[in-house]
Scaffold this active site. Structure first.
Site, short mmCIF file in Angstrom:
data_model
loop_
_atom_site.label_atom_id
_atom_site.label_comp_id
_atom_site.label_asym_id
_atom_site.label_seq_id
_atom_site.Cartn_x
_atom_site.Cartn_y
_atom_site.Cartn_z
N SER A 90 0.86 -1.19 0.00
CA SER A 90 0.00 0.00 0.00
C SER A 90 0.89 1.23 0.00
O SER A 90 2.06 1.18 0.39
CB SER A 90 -0.86 -0.01 1.26
OG SER A 90 -1.37 1.29 1.53
N TYR B 283 -2.84 -0.89 10.18
CA TYR B 283 -2.72 -1.00 8.72
C TYR B 283 -1.33 -0.53 8.25
O TYR B 283 -0.64 -1.22 7.52
CB TYR B 283 -3.82 -0.14 8.08
CG TYR B 283 -3.80 -0.13 6.58
CD1 TYR B 283 -4.28 -1.21 5.87
CD2 TYR B 283 -3.33 0.97 5.89
CE1 TYR B 283 -4.28 -1.20 4.49
CE2 TYR B 283 -3.32 0.99 4.51
CZ TYR B 283 -3.80 -0.09 3.81
OH TYR B 283 -3.79 -0.08 2.45
C1 NAG Z 1 -5.04 -5.94 4.93
O1 NAG Z 1 -5.00 -5.91 3.51
C2 NAG Z 1 -6.17 -5.47 2.88
C3 NAG Z 1 -5.89 -5.52 1.38
O2 NAG Z 1 -4.73 -4.80 1.08
C4 NAG Z 1 -6.55 -4.09 3.33
O3 NAG Z 1 -7.79 -3.69 2.76
C5 NAG Z 1 -6.64 -4.06 4.85
O4 NAG Z 1 -6.92 -2.75 5.27
C6 NAG Z 1 -5.34 -4.55 5.42
N1 NAG Z 1 -5.37 -4.45 6.88
C7 NAG Z 1 -4.30 -4.20 7.58
C8 NAG Z 1 -4.51 -4.02 9.05
O5 NAG Z 1 -3.20 -4.14 7.08
#
Ligand code: NAG
Length: 250
Positions: free
Chosen positions: A139, A152
């Site tokens: 991300s 995240y």
């Molecule tokens: C986990 O990965 C998904 C897809 O990239 C994302 O939507 C989600 O927010 C992520 N969560 C975390 C805590 O990284």
């Protein structure tokens, strides 16, 4: 060779929809021999594989139901027994639930590392493998930080750190397995619409305001970048995909 998708055999986790499915289409359009999509959602996975088969040819897509946190052994054994080798692994599956910290880290981080290592063990050139490429979907928050969603952001930093080290040029020269990361910015998917944070209502409100200022892109923008990265990226690198722009190394 490794940067030409033609005739390659590709595995995509979380491939039933969203960025994963769009990547499956992109790779098949560009001449991949076979795309195997893995997903926990059996119904959607089967339907998506049927769509790919009717568009690109009967033998060019397969689906296996797979929980990436528990099915690594059976699914990878089945795939390698059947197909002999795999050229590309796209670690795309993720869950979105800030209320389930451990489960989320298990899916978004631990499984990404475990699947990368398994693919590496099966493809490393010094042990008779053909080499190959792992693409980890992280991300923009794998290298940028803001005040929202710390779990995240921490988890995506982990994926980028792992990718840069596991794919380090030192290791690439020794083993011939390329490892790269793609970092999507705000992208319209089912998961992005479900994003809930575990924070005060006032923070939630500020977060929602911030989301309004983002430029949202479609999944095709990300799969275009993934294809570009496959064709161009050196091992150990990470690439941003935002605002529907071309890939940019970060
Ligand atoms: C986990 O990965 C998904 C897809 O990239 C994302 O939507 C989600 O927010 C992520 N969560 C975390 C805590 O990284």
């Amino acid at each position: 060779m490794e940067r030409n998708i033609e005739k390659k055999q590709v595995v995509i986790t979380g491939g039933a929809q969203g960025i994963g499915f769009s990547t499956a289409e992109k790779f098949l359009e560009k001449g991949a021999r076979l795309v195997i999509i893995l997903d926990i959602d059996e119904k959607q996975g089967q339907a998506s594989a049927e769509t790919l088969k009717s568009k690109y040819g009967e033998g060019r897509a397969e689906f296996y139901k797979c929980d990436i946190t528990s099915d690594l052994d059976p699914v990878t054994n089945t795939i390698f027994d059947k197909h002999g080798f795999i050229d590309v692994l796209v670690n795309n599956a993720g869950i979105c639930n800030e209320y389930m910290l451990r489960k989320t880290i298990e899916v978004n981080v631990t499984a990404v590392m475990e699947w990368s290592i398994r693919f590496f063990d099966r493809t490393r050139k010094d042990k008779g493998g053909n080499g190959g490429t792992v693409i980890n979907i992280a991300s923009q928050y794998g290298f940028r930080v803001d005040q929202f969603m710390p779990i995240y952001q921490g988890s995506k930093f982990a994926v980028i750190g792992f990718t840069r080290s596991f794919g380090h040029s030192y290791r690439y020269k020794k083993y011939g397995v390329r490892v790269v990361a793609v970092c999507p910015g705000a992208t319209r998917t089912k998961l992005s619409t479900k994003t809930k944070m575990n924070d005060d209502p006032s923070v939630q409100k500020d977060f929602e305001e911030m989301l309004k200022t983002e430029t949202w892109q479609e999944v095709e923008a990300v799969s275009n970048v993934i294809a570009y990265v496959f064709e161009n990226a050196d091992s150990g690198t990470a690439w941003l995909s935002e605002d529907s722009k071309p890939a940019k190394e970060v």
